[in-house]
Design a protein around this motif. Sequence first.
Motif, PDB file in Angstrom:
ATOM      1  N   GLY A  30       0.780  -1.226   0.000  1.00  0.00           N
ATOM      2  CA  GLY A  30       0.000   0.000   0.000  1.00  0.00           C
ATOM      3  C   GLY A  30       0.815   1.281   0.000  1.00  0.00           C
ATOM      4  O   GLY A  30       0.250   2.361  -0.160  1.00  0.00           O
ATOM      5  N   LYS A  31       2.145   1.206   0.174  1.00  0.00           N
ATOM      6  CA  LYS A  31       2.946   2.434   0.175  1.00  0.00           C
ATOM      7  C   LYS A  31       4.173   2.377  -0.724  1.00  0.00           C
ATOM      8  O   LYS A  31       4.750   3.417  -1.012  1.00  0.00           O
ATOM      9  CB  LYS A  31       3.343   2.826   1.595  1.00  0.00           C
ATOM     10  N   ARG A  32       4.551   1.204  -1.203  1.00  0.00           N
ATOM     11  CA  ARG A  32       5.717   1.130  -2.088  1.00  0.00           C
ATOM     12  C   ARG A  32       5.356   1.703  -3.453  1.00  0.00           C
ATOM     13  O   ARG A  32       4.192   1.703  -3.859  1.00  0.00           O
ATOM     14  CB  ARG A  32       6.226  -0.302  -2.209  1.00  0.00           C
ATOM     15  N   THR A  33       6.361   2.178  -4.163  1.00  0.00           N
ATOM     16  CA  THR A  33       6.155   2.779  -5.477  1.00  0.00           C
ATOM     17  C   THR A  33       6.642   1.865  -6.603  1.00  0.00           C
ATOM     18  O   THR A  33       6.571   2.246  -7.768  1.00  0.00           O
ATOM     19  CB  THR A  33       6.872   4.137  -5.571  1.00  0.00           C
ATOM     20  N   LEU A  34       7.092   0.691  -6.292  1.00  0.00           N
ATOM     21  CA  LEU A  34       7.562  -0.293  -7.262  1.00  0.00           C
ATOM     22  C   LEU A  34       6.429  -0.706  -8.195  1.00  0.00           C
ATOM     23  O   LEU A  34       5.335  -1.039  -7.739  1.00  0.00           O
ATOM     24  CB  LEU A  34       8.084  -1.522  -6.508  1.00  0.00           C
ATOM     25  N   SER A  35       6.685  -0.680  -9.502  1.00  0.00           N
ATOM     26  CA  SER A  35       5.688  -1.127 -10.477  1.00  0.00           C
ATOM     27  C   SER A  35       5.839  -2.607 -10.787  1.00  0.00           C
ATOM     28  O   SER A  35       4.857  -3.317 -10.963  1.00  0.00           O
ATOM     29  CB  SER A  35       5.830  -0.355 -11.789  1.00  0.00           C
ATOM     30  N   ARG A  36       7.110  -3.050 -10.878  1.00  0.00           N
ATOM     31  CA  ARG A  36       7.368  -4.419 -11.312  1.00  0.00           C
ATOM     32  C   ARG A  36       8.784  -4.814 -10.921  1.00  0.00           C
ATOM     33  O   ARG A  36       9.673  -3.978 -10.855  1.00  0.00           O
ATOM     34  CB  ARG A  36       7.192  -4.461 -12.819  1.00  0.00           C
ATOM     35  N   GLU A  37       8.994  -6.131 -10.686  1.00  0.00           N
ATOM     36  CA  GLU A  37      10.317  -6.660 -10.363  1.00  0.00           C
ATOM     37  C   GLU A  37      10.511  -7.997 -11.054  1.00  0.00           C
ATOM     38  O   GLU A  37       9.604  -8.821 -11.085  1.00  0.00           O
ATOM     39  CB  GLU A  37      10.468  -6.842  -8.851  1.00  0.00           C
ATOM     40  N   ILE A  38      11.677  -8.178 -11.646  1.00  0.00           N
ATOM     41  CA  ILE A  38      12.055  -9.448 -12.253  1.00  0.00           C
ATOM     42  C   ILE A  38      13.343  -9.894 -11.582  1.00  0.00           C
ATOM     43  O   ILE A  38      14.303  -9.118 -11.484  1.00  0.00           O
ATOM     44  CB  ILE A  38      12.264  -9.308 -13.779  1.00  0.00           C
ATOM     45  N   HIS A  39      13.357 -11.120 -11.097  1.00  0.00           N
ATOM     46  CA  HIS A  39      14.517 -11.689 -10.400  1.00  0.00           C
ATOM     47  C   HIS A  39      15.127 -12.751 -11.307  1.00  0.00           C
ATOM     48  O   HIS A  39      14.459 -13.729 -11.647  1.00  0.00           O
ATOM     49  CB  HIS A  39      14.048 -12.308  -9.073  1.00  0.00           C
ATOM     50  N   GLY A  40      16.372 -12.540 -11.738  1.00  0.00           N
ATOM     51  CA  GLY A  40      17.001 -13.479 -12.660  1.00  0.00           C
ATOM     52  C   GLY A  40      18.291 -14.058 -12.119  1.00  0.00           C
ATOM     53  O   GLY A  40      19.050 -13.374 -11.429  1.00  0.00           O
ATOM     54  N   GLN A  41      18.526 -15.344 -12.426  1.00  0.00           N
ATOM     55  CA  GLN A  41      19.751 -16.031 -12.041  1.00  0.00           C
ATOM     56  C   GLN A  41      20.540 -16.359 -13.306  1.00  0.00           C
ATOM     57  O   GLN A  41      19.986 -16.873 -14.283  1.00  0.00           O
ATOM     58  CB  GLN A  41      19.425 -17.315 -11.282  1.00  0.00           C
ATOM     59  N   VAL A  53      14.100  -3.823 -11.649  1.00  0.00           N
ATOM     60  CA  VAL A  53      12.986  -3.206 -10.934  1.00  0.00           C
ATOM     61  C   VAL A  53      12.533  -1.960 -11.681  1.00  0.00           C
ATOM     62  O   VAL A  53      13.345  -1.195 -12.188  1.00  0.00           O
ATOM     63  CB  VAL A  53      13.339  -2.893  -9.451  1.00  0.00           C
ATOM     64  N   GLU A  54      11.228  -1.797 -11.775  1.00  0.00           N
ATOM     65  CA  GLU A  54      10.648  -0.702 -12.555  1.00  0.00           C
ATOM     66  C   GLU A  54       9.803   0.193 -11.650  1.00  0.00           C
ATOM     67  O   GLU A  54       9.078  -0.293 -10.781  1.00  0.00           O
ATOM     68  CB  GLU A  54       9.788  -1.290 -13.668  1.00  0.00           C
ATOM     69  N   PHE A  55       9.902   1.487 -11.908  1.00  0.00           N
ATOM     70  CA  PHE A  55       9.152   2.496 -11.171  1.00  0.00           C
ATOM     71  C   PHE A  55       8.520   3.469 -12.166  1.00  0.00           C
ATOM     72  O   PHE A  55       9.020   3.613 -13.289  1.00  0.00           O
ATOM     73  CB  PHE A  55      10.084   3.288 -10.243  1.00  0.00           C
ATOM     74  N   PRO A  56       7.463   4.167 -11.768  1.00  0.00           N
ATOM     75  CA  PRO A  56       6.843   5.144 -12.667  1.00  0.00           C
ATOM     76  C   PRO A  56       7.801   6.276 -13.056  1.00  0.00           C
ATOM     77  O   PRO A  56       7.689   6.845 -14.138  1.00  0.00           O
ATOM     78  CB  PRO A  56       5.662   5.691 -11.867  1.00  0.00           C
ATOM     79  N   SER A  57       8.755   6.608 -12.161  1.00  0.00           N
ATOM     80  CA  SER A  57       9.701   7.691 -12.426  1.00  0.00           C
ATOM     81  C   SER A  57      10.892   7.546 -11.482  1.00  0.00           C
ATOM     82  O   SER A  57      10.833   6.799 -10.491  1.00  0.00           O
ATOM     83  CB  SER A  57       9.039   9.055 -12.183  1.00  0.00           C
ATOM     84  N   TYR A  58      11.942   8.285 -11.771  1.00  0.00           N
ATOM     85  CA  TYR A  58      13.116   8.321 -10.889  1.00  0.00           C
ATOM     86  C   TYR A  58      12.719   8.819  -9.502  1.00  0.00           C
ATOM     87  O   TYR A  58      13.147   8.282  -8.490  1.00  0.00           O
ATOM     88  CB  TYR A  58      14.198   9.224 -11.508  1.00  0.00           C
ATOM     89  N   GLU A  59      11.893   9.847  -9.477  1.00  0.00           N
ATOM     90  CA  GLU A  59      11.462  10.423  -8.202  1.00  0.00           C
ATOM     91  C   GLU A  59      10.725   9.393  -7.348  1.00  0.00           C
ATOM     92  O   GLU A  59      10.923   9.320  -6.124  1.00  0.00           O
ATOM     93  CB  GLU A  59      10.587  11.661  -8.443  1.00  0.00           C
ATOM     94  N   GLN A  60       9.868   8.590  -7.978  1.00  0.00           N
ATOM     95  CA  GLN A  60       9.151   7.541  -7.257  1.00  0.00           C
ATOM     96  C   GLN A  60      10.119   6.468  -6.750  1.00  0.00           C
ATOM     97  O   GLN A  60       9.945   5.930  -5.660  1.00  0.00           O
ATOM     98  CB  GLN A  60       8.080   6.917  -8.152  1.00  0.00           C
ATOM     99  N   ALA A  61      11.138   6.174  -7.535  1.00  0.00           N
ATOM    100  CA  ALA A  61      12.151   5.206  -7.096  1.00  0.00           C
ATOM    101  C   ALA A  61      12.884   5.723  -5.865  1.00  0.00           C
ATOM    102  O   ALA A  61      13.149   4.966  -4.920  1.00  0.00           O
ATOM    103  CB  ALA A  61      13.146   4.928  -8.225  1.00  0.00           C
TER     104      ALA A  61
END
Length: 97
Positions: A30-41, A53-61
Amino acid sequence: MTFVQLIEYETTHDKEMMDLWDQWMRMTEGKRTLSREIHGQDRENSTHYVDIVEFPSYEQAMRNSEMPETQRVSEQIRGLCSKEPRFVNLEVVDERS
């Protein structure tokens, strides 16, 4: 503008890392600004990982990064890495499907 961060690290503690990630997801619901995360090995080196990791903007990150929960879990994650994680910060200038 969408902002993507690549986080490259090495660890032999993948299970513990995933547990910390799950803990962070619960704590920041409910408070994180993360849009999406991919974990790769890495297929050639099983201790090498890359998270995208993806965010709507740098500021949100940066808002996400400054949260106390993020700071606390990041410190624990760093302790499980064999060397300091490497961060690559990318402004998305084009995206295609």
